[in-house]
Design an enzyme around this catalytic site. Structure first.
Site, PDB file in Angstrom:
ATOM      1  N   GLU A 111       1.000  -1.185   0.314  1.00 57.70           N
ATOM      2  CA  GLU A 111       0.093   0.311   0.535  1.00 57.70           C
ATOM      3  C   GLU A 111       0.504   1.318   0.181  1.00 57.70           C
ATOM      4  OE1 GLU A 111      -1.490  -0.849   3.452  1.00 57.70           O
ATOM      5  OE2 GLU A 111      -2.493  -2.336   2.494  1.00 57.70           O
ATOM      6  N   GLU A 120      -4.083  -7.078   3.187  1.00 55.48           N
ATOM      7  CA  GLU A 120      -2.715  -7.480   4.420  1.00 55.48           C
ATOM      8  C   GLU A 120      -2.769  -8.994   3.406  1.00 55.48           C
ATOM      9  OE1 GLU A 120      -2.973  -3.356   5.257  1.00 55.48           O
ATOM     10  OE2 GLU A 120      -4.426  -4.982   4.963  1.00 55.48           O
ATOM     11  N   GLN A 171       1.867  -1.871   5.417  1.00 55.08           N
ATOM     12  CA  GLN A 171       2.372  -0.587   5.588  1.00 55.08           C
ATOM     13  C   GLN A 171       2.933   0.498   7.235  1.00 55.08           C
ATOM     14  OE1 GLN A 171      -0.531   3.444   5.099  1.00 55.08           O
ATOM     15  NE2 GLN A 171       0.581   2.481   3.137  1.00 55.08           N
ATOM     16  N   ASP A 205       0.650  -2.777  13.123  1.00 55.59           N
ATOM     17  CA  ASP A 205      -0.804  -3.752  13.469  1.00 55.59           C
ATOM     18  C   ASP A 205      -1.216  -3.624  12.664  1.00 55.59           C
ATOM     19  OD1 ASP A 205      -0.676  -0.947  16.282  1.00 55.59           O
ATOM     20  OD2 ASP A 205       0.291  -0.546  14.684  1.00 55.59           O
ATOM     21  N   TYR A 206      -0.792  -3.510  11.376  1.00 56.66           N
ATOM     22  CA  TYR A 206      -1.981  -4.610   9.767  1.00 56.66           C
ATOM     23  C   TYR A 206      -1.412  -5.313   9.545  1.00 56.66           C
ATOM     24  CZ  TYR A 206      -3.617   0.425   9.358  1.00 56.66           C
ATOM     25  OH  TYR A 206      -3.910   2.270   9.226  1.00 56.66           O
ATOM     26  N   ILE A 207       0.535  -5.802   9.831  1.00 61.00           N
ATOM     27  CA  ILE A 207       0.394  -7.241  10.016  1.00 61.00           C
ATOM     28  C   ILE A 207      -0.312  -8.123  10.787  1.00 61.00           C
ATOM     29  CG2 ILE A 207       2.090  -7.891  12.058  1.00 61.00           C
ATOM     30  CD1 ILE A 207       3.946  -8.113  10.011  1.00 61.00           C
ATOM     31  N   HIS A 217      -2.778   1.877  16.158  1.00 59.50           N
ATOM     32  CA  HIS A 217      -1.502   1.596  15.676  1.00 59.50           C
ATOM     33  C   HIS A 217      -0.352   1.935  17.044  1.00 59.50           C
ATOM     34  CE1 HIS A 217      -4.098   3.968  12.672  1.00 59.50           C
ATOM     35  NE2 HIS A 217      -3.940   3.555  12.414  1.00 59.50           N
TER      36      HIS A 217
END
Length: 804
Positions: free
Chosen positions: A495, A526, A548, A551-553, A593
């Site tokens: 992203e 993701e 990105q 946290d998004y992992i 975050h």
């Protein structure tokens, strides 16, 4: 449909007949394996079984068009397909059922996965790539439903890269002009999973050559399609993905799974579209059956009506195939009976051979153990206690290794105080036996050869008098540019990674220089970003998949844990995916975050290196090290480090940050402070402030969590300071708990401690928003200072009186 329309190939009737007879024989053998395999589980020779009965015909049709260089990413019922492409036989079927640990007998996983999980060998014995374009390939299966889908996307995307990117046009070991198709299979109920929908969406966007077959028998385990799928029809609700004259999308076919000629025709059409035009295809194979139910855990008679069971008996694909063969004069009734008898004989013979090959090795080990135990029985004063162990082990006609070790290790308890040669013999035998057998179940988690990442030596940065101080992001950007110039197969995507050069501009201008294939944007998805990376890495490319923020992992943790982390291990080092996952975290603010999931990652991702560089120079060195190796890794860059000034070295592309090596960034004598990432800056500041009160702390940067401090340098530091505090921003018991475990349980640091080893972590909740939220949620400089001071107060209360 008349026989002459079954195939577009211009072949003689005899060749045509032989193809059909071969298919029928494979279908018979596959079904008989399923039937006999179930009985082997129910008699206790295997723990569990899940089989492909009822799905034989569409798999035979798929095999007809599956070519060298193609890849399968599939479903644990695809045994007929694997037999049809000559990558699976009866002996291997039963070797998998018995969990035979010999990779030559059980080539998919050496017994590490339950039967029905298929793969092929992509690697030579030395770990180098085979020529994948000269063989039919299957990526290694995983059990989690729909988990094969993101990887399928990457396998297909590799063909698009090889077709359109000139820098890898000559990589003919992996692709011939991008003409390879990735074939995915999935059960109808598993299409309810989010991973299926995310992959279908991404495949339509990317227009990659993948063909997705949905095996539809109306049930998912015991749950009917009415509870699984809107309108009870996956192809019907996928109509919005169908391509038209104004929009790219999918070609969608629907075909009955018992209709052999229609299946052949459908798969030929799908193959042509995907292979030549790179159009993704969905084939919804309806009216399939599952004559043995979901697995050996239960019977389908418990949840299917008598009407449904009667229908399944009538429309069993093998039965319908048999009728078609007779109706079209392909073979006589007598010939078919002979084929059926031969299939039963072949399967019984293969089962016996596989069982004998499996059990003979263990029986030999059993005999060795019993021979030694009986010599001890004759001498020991505890014979009455030992004899039952021997009798129990000797009575095992079908022993397992657990039986052998239970008897021998329990015997050692009773002779602990006895002294004679036979005792020493048993001690040595048990030690050697475990050392020999344990690797059968535990090795190949990482590359154990000289090409492994931990074997790559450090190359430090070189600075000149005129070395400029620049934003850290520029070190990353320049390093990526040199890396992409050096390695044509390298590419990065995620992203905001493409046009704007990532959110922190670490890739600024690189898309313009290297093109939209090698530096590209991806949608907010993701799980499939990860899948793209896994699949392309399995086909010889060197992808960097960018998530990105850390946290998004969590969106792709299932694929990271179940697929990427286990790949080398579960294939006994016969497949690899050297994917680098690039992300950024640490010291972010707010619940969503917060930037530190390290405790979760280090426990879920064994098999993936987890690297936590404190600055961009260290991060650049890690990328260079990983690109020299062939192992997967997650690199967590410090989000608040991109604008911090660092010196630009003169040997940027040569820098290698070593894995598993800590760095002492401040020497001291009173206490050892251990941390990593952005928190390290707070530790450094606290160490400076501690000097003002007479405390000289040694500060160590972990640098990599997996692997961790291979040289035991932290122990050496504590041997000098005799005190230890581990600091990070993870929740209590997370990464600091892991570090403490490594130091105490594995490295015996307790020998050097004069004070209790302590950890300082964040609060046991997600951080609150804002600067104050961060201050009251995560360790601050004041927290670090006071924790160290309190430890020293215990040492010398007069010199360090309580602060509060």
């Amino acid at each position: 449909m008349q026989p002459e329309t079954i195939t577009s190939s211009n072949i003689s009737f005899e060749e045509y007949r032989n193809q059909i007879i071969r298919d029928y024989k494979i279908a018979l053998v596959s079904r008989e394996c399923s039937m006999l395999g179930r009985r082997e589980v129910l008699t206790g020779k295997s723990k569990f079984g899940i089989f492909g009965g009822g799905k034989e015909l569409p798999q035979l049709a798929m095999a007809r068009v599956f070519k060298n260089g193609d890849f399968r990413s599939g479903y644990y019922r695809d045994q007929t397909f694997m037999m049809a492409i000559d990558k699976y036989n009866v002996n291997q079927f039963f070797a998998g059922l018995y969990a035979h640990t010999d990779i030559n007998k059980e080539p998919f996983a050496a017994g590490r996965q339950m039967g029905g999980h298929f793969s092929t060998h992509s690697l030579n014995e030395d770990g180098t790539w085979k020529k994948l374009t000269e063989q039919k390939n299957s990526s290694s299966d995983i059990s989690p439903t729909a988990g094969q889908m993101p990887r399928l996307l990457g396998l297909a995307q590799a063909s698009k890269v090889y077709r359109n990117e000139k820098s890898v046009a000559d990589y003919t070991n992996f692709s011939i002009k991008g003409d390879e198709v990735a074939w995915g299979t999935i059960g109808n109920a598993s299409t309810s999973e989010g991973l299926f929908w995310e992959t279908i969406n991404a495949g339509g966007v990317l227009q990659v050559p993948m063909v997705v077959s949905v095996w539809d028998d109306e049930y998912g385990i015991s749950v009917h399609a009415e509870h699984q799928t809107t309108k009870e029809d996956i192809s019907l609700i996928l109509e919005g993905f169908r391509r038209d004259e104004n929009h790219e999308g999918y070609e969608i076919f629907k075909v009955n799974g018992w209709d052999y000629p229609a299946l052949i025709d459908t798969y030929e059409k799908a193959d042509k579209l995907a292979r030549e035009q790179h159009i993704p295809v969905i084939i919804h194979v309806k009216e399939l059956t599952q004559p043995q139910g979901h697995s050996t855990s239960g019977s389908h008679e418990r949840y299917k009506s008598e009407e449904r069971l009667n229908w399944e008996r009538e429309f069993d694909c093998n039965k319908k195939f048999r009728e078609w063969i007779v109706d079209h004069n392909i073979a006589t009734e007598e010939e078919l009976i002979d084929f059926e008898k031969a299939a039963k004989k072949e399967v019984r013979k293969g089962k016996t051979e596989a069982w004998n090959a499996y059990i003979s090795e263990i029986k030999a080990e059993q005999k060795e153990a019993l021979d030694i135990l009986r010599t001890i029985e004759a001498k020991s004063e505890n014979k009455n206690f030992i004899s039952p162990f021997i009798d129990t082990l000797a009575s095992k006609e079908e022993p397992i290794r657990k039986d052998i070790l239970e008897a021998t290790r329990k015997t050692l308890r009773y002779i602990a105080k006895e002294n004679y040669t036979e005792k020493v013999t048993l001690q040595q035998w048990v030690t050697n036996y475990i050392a020999t057998v344990q690797p059968k179940y535990s090795d190949h988690l990482h590359n154990e050869s000289d090409s492994g990442a931990i074997s790559i030596k450090e190359v430090a940065p070189i600075y000149n008098d005129d070395s400029q101080e620049v934003d850290g992001r520029l070190i990353l950007r320049n390093n990526f540019e040199e890396l992409f110039n050096r390695i044509p197969e390298a590419l990065i995507f995620g992203e905001d990674s493409g046009k704007i050069g990532d959110v922190n501009q670490g890739l600024e201008g690189l898309q313009e220089k290297f093109g939209e294939i090698r530096v590209s944007d991806a949608g907010i998805r993701e799980a499939t970003i990860l899948g793209q990376g896994i699949g392309m890495a399995m086909r010889g490319l060197r992808p960097i998949a960018e998530i990105q923020y850390l946290d998004y992992i969590l969106y792709c943790i299932q694929g990271l844990s179940d697929d990427l982390a286990t790949l080398r291990y579960r294939t006994f080092a016969k497949q690899k995916a050297p994917l680098i996952v690039r992300t950024r975290g640490h010291r972010l603010e707010g619940i969503w975050h917060s930037g530190s999931q390290m405790g979760g990652l280090i426990h879920l991702l064994r098999g993936v290196h987890i690297l936590v560089p404190r600055n961009m120079m260290k991060a650049a060195g890690f990328y260079n090290t990983l690109m020299d190796s062939d192992e997967p890794a997650v690199v967590v860059e410090c989000l608040n480090g991109y604008r911090l000034k660092e010196k630009m070295p003169s040997n940027l592309s040569e820098i290698r940050t070593p894995l598993g090596v800590v760095e002492t960034i401040k020497e001291g004598t009173d206490i050892t402070l251990v941390s990593y990432g952005s928190t390290l800056r707070l530790v450094e500041q606290a160490a400076k402030e501690l000097l003002s009160v007479g405390i000289n702390a040694e500060v160590i940067d972990v640098q990599s969590l997996l692997p961790f401090d291979l040289a035991h340098d932290i122990v050496k530091s504590v041997a000098k300071t005799n005190r230890l505090l581990i600091i990070d921003e993870d929740v209590p018991g997370g990464a600091t708990g892991y570090i403490l475990h490594k130091l105490i349980d594995e490295q015996n640091i307790y020998k050097h401690l004069d004070s209790k080893p302590q950890t300082l972590s964040a609060q046991p909740h997600r951080p609150a928003f804002g600067t104050d939220g961060d201050y009251f949620s995560k360790p601050s400089t004041e927290d670090i200072f006071e924790n160290v001071y309190t430890i020293m107060n215990e040492v010398d209360p007069a010199k360090f009186p309580q602060l509060r």
